[in-house]
Design a protein around this motif. Structure first.
Motif, PDB file in Angstrom:
ATOM      1  N   LEU A 232       0.867  -1.306   0.100  1.00 10.62           N
ATOM      2  CA  LEU A 232       0.101  -0.061  -0.148  1.00 10.62           C
ATOM      3  C   LEU A 232       1.007   1.253   0.068  1.00 10.62           C
ATOM      4  O   LEU A 232       1.715   1.412   0.873  1.00 10.62           O
ATOM      5  CB  LEU A 232      -1.001  -0.094   1.078  1.00 10.62           C
ATOM      6  CG  LEU A 232      -1.981   0.962   1.202  1.00 10.62           C
ATOM      7  CD1 LEU A 232      -3.357   0.438   1.679  1.00 10.62           C
ATOM      8  CD2 LEU A 232      -1.526   2.402   1.997  1.00 10.62           C
ATOM      9  N   THR A 233       0.758   1.949  -1.075  1.00 10.92           N
ATOM     10  CA  THR A 233       1.696   3.341  -1.182  1.00 10.92           C
ATOM     11  C   THR A 233       0.808   4.457  -0.852  1.00 10.92           C
ATOM     12  O   THR A 233      -0.598   4.726  -1.305  1.00 10.92           O
ATOM     13  CB  THR A 233       2.206   3.187  -2.717  1.00 10.92           C
ATOM     14  OG1 THR A 233       2.801   2.018  -2.992  1.00 10.92           O
ATOM     15  CG2 THR A 233       2.787   4.653  -2.805  1.00 10.92           C
ATOM     16  N   VAL A 234       1.439   5.331  -0.172  1.00 12.73           N
ATOM     17  CA  VAL A 234       0.916   6.836   0.159  1.00 12.73           C
ATOM     18  C   VAL A 234       1.789   7.805  -0.413  1.00 12.73           C
ATOM     19  O   VAL A 234       2.985   7.700   0.075  1.00 12.73           O
ATOM     20  CB  VAL A 234       0.603   6.823   1.705  1.00 12.73           C
ATOM     21  CG1 VAL A 234       0.004   7.998   2.240  1.00 12.73           C
ATOM     22  CG2 VAL A 234      -0.037   5.744   2.382  1.00 12.73           C
ATOM     23  N   THR A 235       1.275   8.573  -1.396  1.00 11.83           N
ATOM     24  CA  THR A 235       1.911   9.632  -1.919  1.00 11.83           C
ATOM     25  C   THR A 235       2.319  10.798  -0.813  1.00 11.83           C
ATOM     26  O   THR A 235       1.523  10.861   0.053  1.00 11.83           O
ATOM     27  CB  THR A 235       1.315  10.028  -2.941  1.00 11.83           C
ATOM     28  OG1 THR A 235       0.181  10.838  -2.604  1.00 11.83           O
ATOM     29  CG2 THR A 235       1.011   9.148  -4.257  1.00 11.83           C
ATOM     30  N   ALA A 236       3.138  11.761  -1.105  1.00  9.78           N
ATOM     31  CA  ALA A 236       3.634  12.529  -0.115  1.00  9.78           C
ATOM     32  C   ALA A 236       2.319  13.503  -0.053  1.00  9.78           C
ATOM     33  O   ALA A 236       1.681  13.972   1.179  1.00  9.78           O
ATOM     34  CB  ALA A 236       4.552  13.433  -0.759  1.00  9.78           C
ATOM     35  N   ALA A 237       1.643  13.854  -1.148  1.00  8.94           N
ATOM     36  CA  ALA A 237       0.324  14.716  -1.166  1.00  8.94           C
ATOM     37  C   ALA A 237      -0.874  14.077  -0.317  1.00  8.94           C
ATOM     38  O   ALA A 237      -1.646  14.836   0.408  1.00  8.94           O
ATOM     39  CB  ALA A 237      -0.094  15.099  -2.572  1.00  8.94           C
ATOM     40  N   THR A 380      -2.156  -1.337  -3.574  1.00 12.05           N
ATOM     41  CA  THR A 380      -3.071  -0.152  -3.275  1.00 12.05           C
ATOM     42  C   THR A 380      -2.187   1.057  -3.304  1.00 12.05           C
ATOM     43  O   THR A 380      -1.073   1.034  -2.872  1.00 12.05           O
ATOM     44  CB  THR A 380      -3.613  -0.421  -1.911  1.00 12.05           C
ATOM     45  OG1 THR A 380      -4.347  -1.658  -1.881  1.00 12.05           O
ATOM     46  CG2 THR A 380      -4.585   0.755  -1.640  1.00 12.05           C
ATOM     47  N   VAL A 381      -2.993   2.176  -4.014  1.00 13.26           N
ATOM     48  CA  VAL A 381      -2.336   3.492  -3.960  1.00 13.26           C
ATOM     49  C   VAL A 381      -3.026   4.558  -3.314  1.00 13.26           C
ATOM     50  O   VAL A 381      -4.228   4.582  -3.786  1.00 13.26           O
ATOM     51  CB  VAL A 381      -1.603   3.853  -5.238  1.00 13.26           C
ATOM     52  CG1 VAL A 381      -0.995   5.225  -5.482  1.00 13.26           C
ATOM     53  CG2 VAL A 381      -1.047   2.768  -5.939  1.00 13.26           C
ATOM     54  N   HIS A 382      -2.863   5.315  -2.485  1.00 16.06           N
ATOM     55  CA  HIS A 382      -3.357   6.691  -2.032  1.00 16.06           C
ATOM     56  C   HIS A 382      -2.754   7.640  -2.585  1.00 16.06           C
ATOM     57  O   HIS A 382      -1.429   7.884  -2.026  1.00 16.06           O
ATOM     58  CB  HIS A 382      -3.338   6.679  -0.663  1.00 16.06           C
ATOM     59  CG  HIS A 382      -4.568   5.348  -0.026  1.00 16.06           C
ATOM     60  ND1 HIS A 382      -5.832   5.875   0.563  1.00 16.06           N
ATOM     61  CD2 HIS A 382      -4.633   4.243   0.114  1.00 16.06           C
ATOM     62  CE1 HIS A 382      -6.623   5.090   0.986  1.00 16.06           C
ATOM     63  NE2 HIS A 382      -5.741   3.844   0.645  1.00 16.06           N
ATOM     64  N   SER A 383      -3.215   8.501  -3.348  1.00 14.98           N
ATOM     65  CA  SER A 383      -2.767   9.666  -4.082  1.00 14.98           C
ATOM     66  C   SER A 383      -3.817  10.885  -4.078  1.00 14.98           C
ATOM     67  O   SER A 383      -4.948  10.590  -3.872  1.00 14.98           O
ATOM     68  CB  SER A 383      -2.342   9.418  -5.389  1.00 14.98           C
ATOM     69  OG  SER A 383      -3.323   8.790  -6.200  1.00 14.98           O
ATOM     70  N   GLN A 384      -3.472  11.929  -4.651  1.00 15.79           N
ATOM     71  CA  GLN A 384      -4.293  13.135  -4.681  1.00 15.79           C
ATOM     72  C   GLN A 384      -3.996  13.364  -6.313  1.00 15.79           C
ATOM     73  O   GLN A 384      -3.293  13.083  -6.968  1.00 15.79           O
ATOM     74  CB  GLN A 384      -3.566  14.324  -3.880  1.00 15.79           C
ATOM     75  CG  GLN A 384      -3.668  13.991  -2.380  1.00 15.79           C
ATOM     76  CD  GLN A 384      -5.173  13.765  -1.820  1.00 15.79           C
ATOM     77  OE1 GLN A 384      -5.357  12.529  -1.631  1.00 15.79           O
ATOM     78  NE2 GLN A 384      -5.867  14.761  -1.815  1.00 15.79           N
ATOM     79  N   ALA A 385      -5.037  14.439  -6.687  1.00 19.83           N
ATOM     80  CA  ALA A 385      -5.234  14.907  -7.962  1.00 19.83           C
ATOM     81  C   ALA A 385      -3.975  15.214  -8.629  1.00 19.83           C
ATOM     82  O   ALA A 385      -3.488  14.877  -9.841  1.00 19.83           O
ATOM     83  CB  ALA A 385      -6.425  15.639  -8.372  1.00 19.83           C
TER      84      ALA A 385
END
Lengths: 465, 465
Positions: A232-237, A380-385
């Motif tokens: 599960l990856t969380v981007t900095a944003a 899984t990836v959690h990112s922003q626009a």
């Protein structure tokens, strides 16, 4: 315990195969509906037995039973409808390109008796009357279930209900049976009457059975669902904008059911930023606050302890947080490691309530880490626009490694749906072309047959004009 | 000979995999069309080389080239149309039964680089640019062909055309290569960059490669088409009403291309009646009149000789007729054996211009013989309308053993069609769920992937709204 021998039940399954294959589809569907009804009629009894011999609790067992009966009826509907046979009818064409074409009609037929190795973590939905059994029976294949040692009495009880329901529906003798015991497993997968096998469990056990299946004089397909890391990856944003929410939901996903789901997130990739550190800190707080958990059985307990020891023995891995301690129970744990490449131990599934956090310095290091991940059921990836370029590159790196990509949600909770894919590159599955959840699970047990210039009386109903 | 090493080309294929997978479908289709056009532009040259290094003759080579370009364009059309991806889109549904459903979308993605072991008996249609290569490239998989030693110069010539056509179409470097040599085969199937393998050839060679594929740290699917007996049954009524015609057409089918087709009828079940005996006598006459035939290469020649010796060494097998004799050529042969159970040697494929006739006393013995047949690509039945009860029972016995049932026709001549199934139970195929002729051949090289809650920008085109 229901006492049967592998030669007896496998031979009986072989004998039943042609009659069950020839059973009209709507009769097969009625038999599956009958099994579902029989399980529902015994809900109190099943829940009592399963709650007594597993640590899962009545609520979970009850909802799992609902999933189980839903699956049985889903496959009944599928078989009634018939689209899973993907029939093709090509009439004779003397003017066809290259060469004249005869009348050719193609359908799918059952592959033959299936050995089902029941899972330990789903004593109903992936056990004796679970999705493997339902999809194999729906396909027209007899089933022999190798019972999971974690819930023998539940297995016997469900097996009796299945047997009676099938008999009441007019299914042939031998179309369903169970066997108990470790030795029975190897014997079953090697028995000449068995045409395919399914397995849910450890890499070690699954690979040993896969090797037996491949080494037979007549090799058979083996559908093993082994270990899955589920990154599960969380981007900095995302860490910046939704860090607290992600930490809370992620902890819940990791700890759900004691971390004993094949889709549990096992490795979290977090940015080495202040916001990423806050996600880590919050995760650590939640894990530290989590109570000790009784795992499914001693085998799972020992496996979890061994995985934790292996993580702790690695110089680069730090224990960040540990939850409650209780006799005979597992302590939830959060581990941390920095940067690429990750140590091997951080790339292996740890089945139970533990998760590893790996931090990355920048997008380049994140992509390097993603490129080193093993085959898995999910990523899984959690990112922003604003991450859209990074997301594109990340998905390109992750997609070849998984069967399901999850965005801004969590991989636990596997919808029973035709659009689901529950299976991924090795070691998560021994054959990533198939899955074990949803209607597509039936594809494992069917093979094509073509009828050339056949008299109408011989054609299966679905191929007739 | 084009000189390449397995590590070089397999690694390059692995590197090319993501770019080729990401190549839009219509670009892939254009590349396949480009290969077809390049082969057609060089028809004179290809026919000259292939006729010089094989015994097949210009007419056969020319028609095989037409089949090859047809196949390439068939897969181009399939990829343009996109139905082979079997997409499923399930929108989010908070009210879904059992549990709320997220947005789930399923498609198929390429499995990764494919090793193609070229066949000896089709130097074009099942070789360097044959159906395995065409379907794998269409699926989005790079291809490394292990060249068949029977036609190395044809292979090099075709490989150069394929390479240039792919480059002209903008395909990534490394998407296609060939390797020569026996050792390269084992090295290729064991190379970590290879994700699947196809093979057409002997049981012994194919099983050895299958075993290597299964024993890898990461096992890969292996699609072997090994040996097939292809039984052909004639009922007493068919022998009575159409005996002379059947004998003539059957002899033609057996002797076609020197008996070097994987669908050659290898065992004929004839009634022990005066009419059955007349079919046998007529077959013997036709085989005795057949000229000696130069087989594909020394390897095939030696294999045929060994098979004939094994048949002749069995006490129960009689040589009924032998055709012409010539230095370095194979003599067509007809063997006979009576009643069930047949000796093992009569149940093995004899690749070349030979066939075994087995006589049966009555329907019961016919069904016993049919029940003892090994897995095969095809089974054929010649019957009359009055045989309908027997035919039903015979088909029930034969269907579990084959991939294609042929009625009142002959199994040689395999139509390239979506309704074709060219693959059957072991040993005819290592995986009977797949086939190697017609559009369904692409299924071997695709695996499902599900997108959960994906942003539209990430979704493959076929999954977008």
């Amino acid at each position: 315990m229901i006492a049967t021998t592998v030669p007896d039940v496998a031979t009986a399954a072989g004998t039943a195969a042609s009659a069950w294959a020839a059973t009209p589809h709507h009769h097969r569907a009625r038999a599956l509906d009958g099994i579902a009804a029989a399980l529902e009629d015994d809900v109190t009894g099943i829940v009592e037995v399963a709650a007594a011999e597993t640590s899962l609790g009545r609520d979970r067992i009850t909802s799992e039973l609902a999933r189980t009966t839903f699956q049985l009826r889903l496959f009944a509907d599928l078989v009634r409808e018939g689209a899973h046979l993907r029939t093709v009818v090509s009439r004779a064409d003397p003017q066809a390109p290259v060469a004249p074409r005869p009348d050719l009609r193609r359908t799918l037929v059952p592959i033959g008796p299936v050995a089902v190795f029941a899972a330990g973590n789903f004593p109903l939905a992936f056990s004796v009357a679970g999705t493997d059994t339902a999809s194999a029976l729906a396909a027209g294949c007899p089933v022999v279930v190798k019972v999971n040692p974690g819930h023998p009495r539940t297995s016997d009880r469900v097996a009796r209900l299945v047997t009676v329901a099938l008999r009441d529906a007019g299914a042939p003798d031998g179309v369903f049976a169970i066997v108990h015991g470790f030795a029975a497993g190897a014997e079953l997968v090697s028995h000449p009457a068995i045409s395919a096998a399914t397995f849910t469990g450890s890499v070690r056990g699954g690979r040993a059975l896969f090797d037996l299946a491949a080494a037979r004089p007549v090799p058979i397909p083996f559908f093993g669902e082994l270990g899955s890391l589920n990154s599960l990856t969380v981007t900095a944003a995302a860490a910046r904008d939704r860090g607290a929410e992600i930490a809370a939901d992620l902890a819940a996903s990791v700890l759900l059911g004691g971390g004993q789901f094949c889709t549990k997130p096992g490795l979290v990739l977090l940015p080495r930023t202040p916001e990423g550190a806050r996600v880590e800190t919050e995760l650590a707080r939640l894990v530290a606050a989590a109570p000790a958990v009784i795992l499914l059985d001693d085998h799972v307990h020992d496996g979890f302890a061994a995985s934790c020891r292996a993580l702790e023995a690695d110089d680069r891995v730090r224990l960040l947080a540990a939850g409650g301690v209780a006799a005979g129970a597992a302590t939830p744990a959060l581990y941390a490691v920095e940067g690429a490449p990750l140590p091997d131990v951080a790339l292996e599934e740890c089945f139970g309530p533990a998760v590893v956090v790996a931090s990355y310095a920048d997008d380049a290091e994140l992509l390097t880490l993603a490129g080193g991940l093993p085959g898995a059921l999910t990523a899984t990836v959690h990112s922003q626009a604003e991450d859209s370029d990074l997301l594109t590159r990340l998905v390109a790196t992750l997609a070849p490694r998984v069967g399901r990509l999850v965005f801004d949600q969590y991989p636990t909770g596997v919808a029973v749906d035709p659009a689901m894919q529950h299976g991924g590159p090795y070691p998560s599955s021994t054959d990533p072309r198939f899955g074990s959840v949803g209607t597509a699970a039936i594809d494992r047990f069917l093979r094509p047959i073509a009828y050339q210039n056949a008299p109408p009386s011989i054609l299966p109903r679905e191929l007739q004009n």
